[in-house]
Scaffold this motif. Structure first.
Motif, short mmCIF file in Angstrom:
data_model
loop_
_atom_site.label_atom_id
_atom_site.label_comp_id
_atom_site.label_asym_id
_atom_site.label_seq_id
_atom_site.Cartn_x
_atom_site.Cartn_y
_atom_site.Cartn_z
N GLY A 76 2.48 4.31 16.11
CA GLY A 76 1.87 3.37 15.18
C GLY A 76 0.43 3.68 14.88
N SER A 77 -0.31 4.28 15.87
CA SER A 77 -1.71 4.57 15.63
C SER A 77 -1.90 5.78 14.74
N SER A 78 -0.96 6.81 14.86
CA SER A 78 -1.12 8.04 14.06
C SER A 78 -0.29 8.01 12.78
N ARG A 79 0.41 6.94 12.48
CA ARG A 79 1.22 6.86 11.27
C ARG A 79 0.29 6.77 10.05
N MET A 80 0.61 7.60 9.03
CA MET A 80 -0.26 7.67 7.84
C MET A 80 -0.02 6.45 6.98
N ALA A 81 -1.08 6.07 6.33
CA ALA A 81 -0.99 4.92 5.44
C ALA A 81 -0.47 5.30 4.06
N ASP A 82 -0.38 6.63 3.76
CA ASP A 82 0.09 7.05 2.44
C ASP A 82 1.60 6.80 2.33
N PRO A 83 2.05 6.09 1.30
CA PRO A 83 3.50 5.80 1.20
C PRO A 83 4.32 7.07 0.94
N VAL A 84 3.75 8.04 0.23
CA VAL A 84 4.48 9.30 -0.01
C VAL A 84 4.71 10.04 1.29
N ALA A 85 3.65 10.11 2.12
CA ALA A 85 3.79 10.78 3.41
C ALA A 85 4.74 10.02 4.33
N ALA A 86 4.69 8.69 4.25
CA ALA A 86 5.61 7.90 5.08
C ALA A 86 7.05 8.10 4.65
N LYS A 87 7.29 8.22 3.31
CA LYS A 87 8.65 8.45 2.83
C LYS A 87 9.15 9.82 3.25
N ALA A 88 8.28 10.84 3.20
CA ALA A 88 8.67 12.18 3.63
C ALA A 88 8.98 12.20 5.11
N ALA A 89 8.16 11.48 5.91
CA ALA A 89 8.41 11.43 7.35
C ALA A 89 9.72 10.71 7.66
N ALA A 90 10.01 9.64 6.90
CA ALA A 90 11.27 8.91 7.12
C ALA A 90 12.46 9.78 6.75
N LYS A 91 12.33 10.54 5.65
CA LYS A 91 13.41 11.44 5.26
C LYS A 91 13.61 12.53 6.31
#
Length: 297
Positions: A76-91
């Motif tokens: 949770g501390s190192s998770r990026m706030a960028d939604p594009v990066a979060a979507k790529a990480a989830a994929k």
């Protein structure tokens, strides 16, 4: 000096800014499409035996170049706030099954992709169980009895003697006999009327045919009379034309004769005088002398 070292320390970010300038180079902006490619120098073409490569990588399992384990999810501390990066990480975290489309090409272009898992059919064993069953024996069905409707009403019996019979032959047969006789007479009269009508039709037909024959004979007689009259008329016209032609010929001949009688003396006198005047006409005496006595002249 300390301040300079502290400014060059790796903890501080390095920043540099410059004005934009065009890139200068001798390379063309677009690739030349007409330049032929040598297959011996093409890096996309694999060389050598691929069988040894398949054997060396078959024991490792999976696709070459693909990671065996997925990277750990970020905290949770190192998770990026960028939604594009979060979507790529989830994929990236959602990858569970290996597929040919998940293959990442290695750095070496000559490595081959192992497609045996997608080209060879997997053998799936099917569990087969045998089950048997047997029905019980049934007794034969008895024959169906005939249908007898349910009795309704009240049974009543009557007894009659020979004197009080309900049926009298003369009385019961009289209507039937009347109908039969009337129908026979009516049919007979109808047949007689039909025969008389047919005879009348035949008589009228013969009369009509006789009248038609008489009319045809009258028409033929009229036609023959008309033809004879026309023939006679044409003969009279031809005779009249011949008579008129003969009269015209005689009239012309008479007129010509009268004209010659009136004009010929004057014409002969004038002609003789004209020939004598030119010296071409000789008298009878001179003609006999020149012809009989002096022919050489």
């Amino acid at each position: 000096m300390d301040s300079i070292m502290s400014s060059n320390a790796p903890s501080d970010p390095f920043t540099y800014s410059a004005e934009p300038r065009p890139v200068k180079g001798n390379r063309a902006k677009y690739r030349e499409e007409d330049v032929p490619t040598n297959i011996m120098a093409d890096p996309r073409v694999a060389r050598g035996s691929t069988y040894s490569l398949y054997r060396s990588r078959a024991g490792a399992g999976g696709l070459p170049g693909a990671s065996a384990t997925l990277p750990p999810p970020p905290t949770g501390s190192s998770r990026m706030a960028d939604p594009v990066a979060a979507k790529a990480a989830a994929k990236k975290r959602s990858w569970k099954e290996k597929s040919i489309y998940d293959y990442r090409p290695p750095a070496n272009d000559r490595d081959q992709v192992d497609l045996s898992a997608h080209l060879i059919e997997r053998e799936v064993s099917t569990v087969v169980t045998e089950v048997t069953t047997q029905t019980d024996s049934f007794a034969e069905r008895p024959e169906t009895p005939p249908y007898v409707p349910k009795k309704t009403g009240v049974d009543i019996s009557t007894q009659m003697t020979a004197d009080d019979q309900p049926f009298q032959f003369d009385r019961e047969v009289k209507p039937l006999l009347e109908v039969l006789v009337h129908k026979t007479l009516e049919q007979s009269l109808l047949e007689v009327e039909q025969e008389e009508e047919l005879e009348a039709i035949a008589t009228d037909l013969e009369k009509l045919q006789l009248e038609q024959e008489q009319e045809a004979a009258r028409v033929r007689a009229i036609e023959a009379a008309t033809i004879a009259e026309h023939t006679t008329k044409e003969a009279r016209k031809a005779a009249e034309r011949d008579r008129v032609a003969r009269e015209e010929s005689v009239r012309r001949k008479v007129a010509s004769l009268r004209l010659m009688k009136q004009v010929w003396p004057e014409i002969a006198e004038d002609t003789f005088q004209w020939f004598e005047g030119r010296g071409q006409w000789r008298g009878p005496t001179a003609h006999v002398v020149l012809k009989d006595f002096l022919p050489w002249l």
